[in-house]
Design a protein around this motif. Structure first.
Motif, PDB file in Angstrom:
ATOM      1  N   SER A 100     -66.109 -24.256 -11.987  1.00  0.00           N
ATOM      2  CA  SER A 100     -64.738 -24.010 -11.526  1.00  0.00           C
ATOM      3  C   SER A 100     -64.164 -25.305 -10.977  1.00  0.00           C
ATOM      4  O   SER A 100     -64.902 -26.244 -10.673  1.00  0.00           O
ATOM      5  CB  SER A 100     -64.719 -22.913 -10.455  1.00  0.00           C
ATOM      6  N   ALA A 101     -62.849 -25.331 -10.860  1.00  0.00           N
ATOM      7  CA  ALA A 101     -62.181 -26.507 -10.313  1.00  0.00           C
ATOM      8  C   ALA A 101     -60.798 -26.105  -9.823  1.00  0.00           C
ATOM      9  O   ALA A 101     -60.188 -25.163 -10.348  1.00  0.00           O
ATOM     10  CB  ALA A 101     -62.045 -27.599 -11.374  1.00  0.00           C
ATOM     11  N   ALA A 102     -60.328 -26.804  -8.797  1.00  0.00           N
ATOM     12  CA  ALA A 102     -58.954 -26.663  -8.333  1.00  0.00           C
ATOM     13  C   ALA A 102     -58.422 -28.068  -8.121  1.00  0.00           C
ATOM     14  O   ALA A 102     -59.162 -28.948  -7.666  1.00  0.00           O
ATOM     15  CB  ALA A 102     -58.889 -25.860  -7.033  1.00  0.00           C
ATOM     16  N   SER A 103     -57.158 -28.274  -8.474  1.00  0.00           N
ATOM     17  CA  SER A 103     -56.606 -29.606  -8.323  1.00  0.00           C
ATOM     18  C   SER A 103     -55.101 -29.530  -8.122  1.00  0.00           C
ATOM     19  O   SER A 103     -54.447 -28.611  -8.613  1.00  0.00           O
ATOM     20  CB  SER A 103     -56.944 -30.444  -9.565  1.00  0.00           C
ATOM     21  N   PHE A 146     -55.903 -23.913 -10.975  1.00  0.00           N
ATOM     22  CA  PHE A 146     -57.196 -23.303 -10.669  1.00  0.00           C
ATOM     23  C   PHE A 146     -57.836 -22.949 -12.008  1.00  0.00           C
ATOM     24  O   PHE A 146     -57.273 -22.170 -12.780  1.00  0.00           O
ATOM     25  CB  PHE A 146     -57.014 -22.060  -9.791  1.00  0.00           C
ATOM     26  N   MET A 163     -61.052 -30.207  -6.149  1.00  0.00           N
ATOM     27  CA  MET A 163     -62.284 -29.570  -5.692  1.00  0.00           C
ATOM     28  C   MET A 163     -63.035 -29.093  -6.924  1.00  0.00           C
ATOM     29  O   MET A 163     -62.456 -28.458  -7.802  1.00  0.00           O
ATOM     30  CB  MET A 163     -61.977 -28.406  -4.770  1.00  0.00           C
ATOM     31  N   LEU A 164     -64.317 -29.420  -6.969  1.00  0.00           N
ATOM     32  CA  LEU A 164     -65.123 -29.070  -8.131  1.00  0.00           C
ATOM     33  C   LEU A 164     -66.241 -28.116  -7.734  1.00  0.00           C
ATOM     34  O   LEU A 164     -66.963 -28.379  -6.758  1.00  0.00           O
ATOM     35  CB  LEU A 164     -65.737 -30.342  -8.731  1.00  0.00           C
ATOM     36  N   GLY A 165     -66.383 -27.019  -8.467  1.00  0.00           N
ATOM     37  CA  GLY A 165     -67.537 -26.132  -8.323  1.00  0.00           C
ATOM     38  C   GLY A 165     -68.401 -26.251  -9.567  1.00  0.00           C
ATOM     39  O   GLY A 165     -68.146 -27.082 -10.439  1.00  0.00           O
TER      40      GLY A 165
END
Lengths: 143, 143
Positions: free
Chosen positions: B83-86, B108, B78-80
Motif C-alpha cells: 500500500s502507499a499514500a502520497s 491512496f 507513506m509506504l506499506g
C-alpha cells in the motif's frame, strides 16, 4: 504497545468539534504546528493555512461553529512512527442551514513527541461548494 | 531491497501520460483494479470510477489527451508492504487551451502481487475548476 498519535489527535479533534471541549486538542498539538486545509477561503474562512497552536485551536473553534459531525468512516489509513495518512468519509450538518453534507478528506499528518506538528488536508472542494450552495454550478465540458 | 510498487506504477503512469507509452502501465495494473478520481465528471469526463485494467488504461489515454505533466513534487509519501499514500504537487498544461494548471493530488493506492489493485485520488477540485475556466467563480461567504 502505545496508541498511535493519530488516534489521540482524531479523538481530541472530534471532541473539540462536536462537544467544544478543546483541552484534549490543545494537549495533542505541538506549539509550532503547521496546518493547511486546501480550499476556497472566500467561502470557507476556516480553510487555508494556520501556524502555531493558538491559530489552530481558533480555526477548530470556527469549524465547530459551522458544522456538526454525525458519522465518519475511515476508508484508508497508513501509520508511520510519527506520521499518518488517512482518507476519511464524513457525514456532517452545516449548522447555519441545517443541510447535510457528505465529504471525503485526505489528510497527511506528522507528529513530534506525540503531538501534531504538521497537517495537510485535501477535499473534493467543488462537490463541497455545490452541496453547501444547494444547487449545481453549471460547467462546460472540456474533454 | 526490491523497489516499492508505487515507484514502478508512478513511473509507468507518467510515461503513459506524457509519452503515450502504455505497455509499462498495463503491466503495473491488476486485471481487477478499482480506480476513482473524485471530482466533477461533467467537466472532466476522465474523473470518476473505473473498474478493470482496460477501463483504467482507457481513462489514462483520455487524461493523456488532455494534459501534459511538466513537474511534480512529492510533498508526502507513506509506504506499506502493498500500500502507499502520497500527496503530490503537479505543474501541468491543459492541452486544449495551453493553460498552466497547478494542483495537489492525494492518492491512496493498494497493490496485489506488485500490481495496482486500488487507487483513490482526491483533488482540491474547486481550485482546479477555476484554473481551467480561467476566472474565479463568485461564492457567498458562509461563516
Amino acid at each position: 504497545m502505545t496508541e498511535h498519535s493519530l488516534w489521540r489527535f482524531s479523538r481530541a479533534l472530534h471532541r473539540a468539534l462536536n462537544e467544544r471541549q478543546h483541552d484534549d486538542l490543545a494537549a495533542a498539538i505541538d506549539d509550532n504546528v503547521d496546518w493547511a486545509i486546501y480550499g476556497p477561503i472566500d467561502m470557507f474562512p476556516f480553510f487555508g493555512a494556520r501556524h502555531g497552536k493558538a491559530a489552530v485551536l481558533e480555526v477548530c473553534r470556527q469549524i465547530a461553529d459551522n458544522i456538526r459531525i454525525h458519522r465518519y468512516h475511515r476508508e484508508a489509513v497508513m501509520l508511520g512512527v510519527e506520521s499518518a495518512a488517512s482518507m476519511v468519509r464524513y457525514s456532517l450538518t452545516a449548522l447555519d442551514t441545517n443541510k447535510p453534507i457528505s465529504l471525503r478528506i485526505a489528510l497527511f499528518a506528522q507528529f513530534h513527541n506525540g503531538r501534531l506538528s504538521s497537517m495537510r488536508m485535501l477535499i473534493d472542494t467543488f462537490d463541497l461548494v455545490e452541496q453547501t450552495l444547494g444547487h449545481p454550478i453549471p460547467l462546460p465540458k472540456i474533454a
